[in-house]
Design a protein around this motif. Structure first.
Motif, short mmCIF file in Angstrom:
data_model
loop_
_atom_site.label_atom_id
_atom_site.label_comp_id
_atom_site.label_asym_id
_atom_site.label_seq_id
_atom_site.Cartn_x
_atom_site.Cartn_y
_atom_site.Cartn_z
N PRO A 198 41.68 28.40 49.53
CA PRO A 198 42.55 29.29 48.75
C PRO A 198 42.07 29.48 47.31
O PRO A 198 42.21 30.56 46.74
CB PRO A 198 43.91 28.59 48.79
N GLY A 199 41.48 28.45 46.74
CA GLY A 199 40.92 28.57 45.40
C GLY A 199 39.76 29.55 45.36
O GLY A 199 39.63 30.36 44.43
N ILE A 200 38.92 29.50 46.38
CA ILE A 200 37.80 30.45 46.50
C ILE A 200 38.33 31.86 46.64
O ILE A 200 37.86 32.79 45.98
CB ILE A 200 36.90 30.10 47.70
N LEU A 201 39.33 32.03 47.50
CA LEU A 201 39.93 33.35 47.71
C LEU A 201 40.44 33.91 46.39
O LEU A 201 40.17 35.06 46.05
CB LEU A 201 41.08 33.25 48.71
N LEU A 202 41.14 33.09 45.62
CA LEU A 202 41.69 33.54 44.34
C LEU A 202 40.59 33.83 43.32
O LEU A 202 40.59 34.89 42.68
CB LEU A 202 42.67 32.50 43.79
N ALA A 203 39.64 32.91 43.18
CA ALA A 203 38.58 33.08 42.17
C ALA A 203 37.72 34.29 42.47
O ALA A 203 37.47 35.13 41.60
CB ALA A 203 37.72 31.82 42.10
N VAL A 204 37.25 34.42 43.71
CA VAL A 204 36.40 35.56 44.06
C VAL A 204 37.21 36.84 44.06
O VAL A 204 36.75 37.88 43.59
CB VAL A 204 35.71 35.33 45.43
N GLY A 205 38.44 36.77 44.56
CA GLY A 205 39.30 37.97 44.57
C GLY A 205 39.52 38.52 43.17
O GLY A 205 39.38 39.72 42.93
N VAL A 206 39.85 37.64 42.23
CA VAL A 206 40.08 38.09 40.85
C VAL A 206 38.78 38.59 40.22
O VAL A 206 38.74 39.66 39.60
CB VAL A 206 40.73 36.97 40.01
N GLY A 207 37.71 37.82 40.37
CA GLY A 207 36.42 38.22 39.78
C GLY A 207 35.92 39.55 40.32
O GLY A 207 35.52 40.44 39.56
N LYS A 208 35.96 39.71 41.65
CA LYS A 208 35.49 40.96 42.25
C LYS A 208 36.43 42.12 41.94
O LYS A 208 35.98 43.25 41.74
CB LYS A 208 35.35 40.82 43.77
N THR A 209 37.73 41.86 41.89
CA THR A 209 38.67 42.95 41.57
C THR A 209 38.41 43.48 40.16
O THR A 209 38.36 44.70 39.95
CB THR A 209 40.13 42.47 41.72
N VAL A 210 38.23 42.60 39.21
CA VAL A 210 37.93 43.03 37.84
C VAL A 210 36.62 43.81 37.81
O VAL A 210 36.53 44.89 37.21
CB VAL A 210 37.89 41.82 36.87
N LYS A 211 35.61 43.27 38.47
CA LYS A 211 34.30 43.94 38.51
C LYS A 211 34.39 45.31 39.16
O LYS A 211 33.88 46.31 38.63
CB LYS A 211 33.31 43.06 39.27
N TYR A 212 35.02 45.38 40.33
CA TYR A 212 35.09 46.64 41.07
C TYR A 212 35.99 47.65 40.38
O TYR A 212 35.71 48.85 40.41
CB TYR A 212 35.54 46.41 42.50
N LEU A 213 37.07 47.20 39.76
CA LEU A 213 37.92 48.14 39.00
C LEU A 213 37.14 48.73 37.84
O LEU A 213 37.23 49.93 37.57
CB LEU A 213 39.19 47.46 38.51
N PHE A 214 36.38 47.91 37.14
CA PHE A 214 35.58 48.42 36.03
C PHE A 214 34.52 49.42 36.52
O PHE A 214 34.38 50.51 35.96
CB PHE A 214 34.92 47.30 35.25
N LEU A 215 33.79 49.05 37.57
CA LEU A 215 32.77 49.96 38.10
C LEU A 215 33.37 51.25 38.64
O LEU A 215 32.81 52.33 38.45
CB LEU A 215 31.96 49.26 39.20
N ALA A 216 34.51 51.13 39.33
CA ALA A 216 35.17 52.33 39.86
C ALA A 216 35.66 53.22 38.72
O ALA A 216 35.51 54.45 38.77
CB ALA A 216 36.33 51.92 40.76
N TRP A 217 36.24 52.62 37.69
CA TRP A 217 36.69 53.39 36.53
C TRP A 217 35.51 54.10 35.87
O TRP A 217 35.59 55.30 35.57
CB TRP A 217 37.38 52.47 35.52
N ALA A 218 34.43 53.36 35.64
CA ALA A 218 33.26 53.95 34.98
C ALA A 218 32.67 55.07 35.83
O ALA A 218 32.28 56.12 35.31
CB ALA A 218 32.20 52.88 34.72
#
Length: 172
Positions: A140-160
């Motif tokens: 569950p820690g991996i799910l949260l850490a990767v989920g948050v990290g990838k969501t921030v990354k993908y939101l930024f890339l999608a926005w850009a």
């Protein structure tokens, strides 16, 4: 900028589904599959997906980040199930790579915060996930850490991509 070429079948899938309401789901499933198989960088799909449907950048960035977190959690469980010996036989070069060294140092020093940073950065996350599996880090820690990290990354890339498409047209 590096040129990534989508396979023809993937390009056709995106083109056929872009007009449908389930387009975000199609791209999300691709994100999940790319994370589990670690066969290609998902960003090579995300950018063309946003270029095809720029108004959906929020949904694409968010759901693909969540799917990557879920895929990482499943991959850690698979690595734990297969065990150290199986992984060393299949991927002996992985343990000796620079990415493995950096990931293991960061994870030993900072724990899941390092996994969040690795997931949100351009660094390859598979060595870090393998290290987490072998160190029995909580799934569950991996799910949260990767989920948050990838969501921030993908939101930024999608926005850009949605707001500055001319910068990314050559990427496709």
């Amino acid at each position: 900028m590096r040129k990534h070429v989508l396979p023809d079948w993937l390009r056709r899938l995106l083109m056929r589904s872009v007009g449908h309401r389930y387009y975000s789901l199609v791209v999300t499933v691709i994100a999940f599959a790319a994370t589990i198989t670690f066969s290609f960088p998902f960003v090579a799909v995300l950018i063309p997906a946003v270029l095809l449907a720029p108004r959906r950048w929020r949904a694409l960035g968010f759901w693909c980040g969540v799917a990557s977190g879920c895929g990482a959690a499943v991959l850690v469980e698979i690595f734990q199930y297969l065990g150290w010996e199986f992984i060393l036989v299949r991927y002996p070069e992985l343990v000796h790579s620079e990415a493995w060294r950096v990931a293991s140092e960061w994870l030993q020093r900072w724990g899941l915060l390092a996994m969040l940073v690795i997931a949100g950065s351009p660094m390859p996350q598979t060595p870090a996930l393998l290290f987490c599996a072998l160190a029995n880090v909580s799934t569950p820690g991996i799910l949260l850490a990767v989920g948050v990290g990838k969501t921030v990354k993908y939101l930024f890339l999608a926005w850009a991509t949605a707001h500055y498409p001319a910068r990314f047209v050559r990427y496709n």
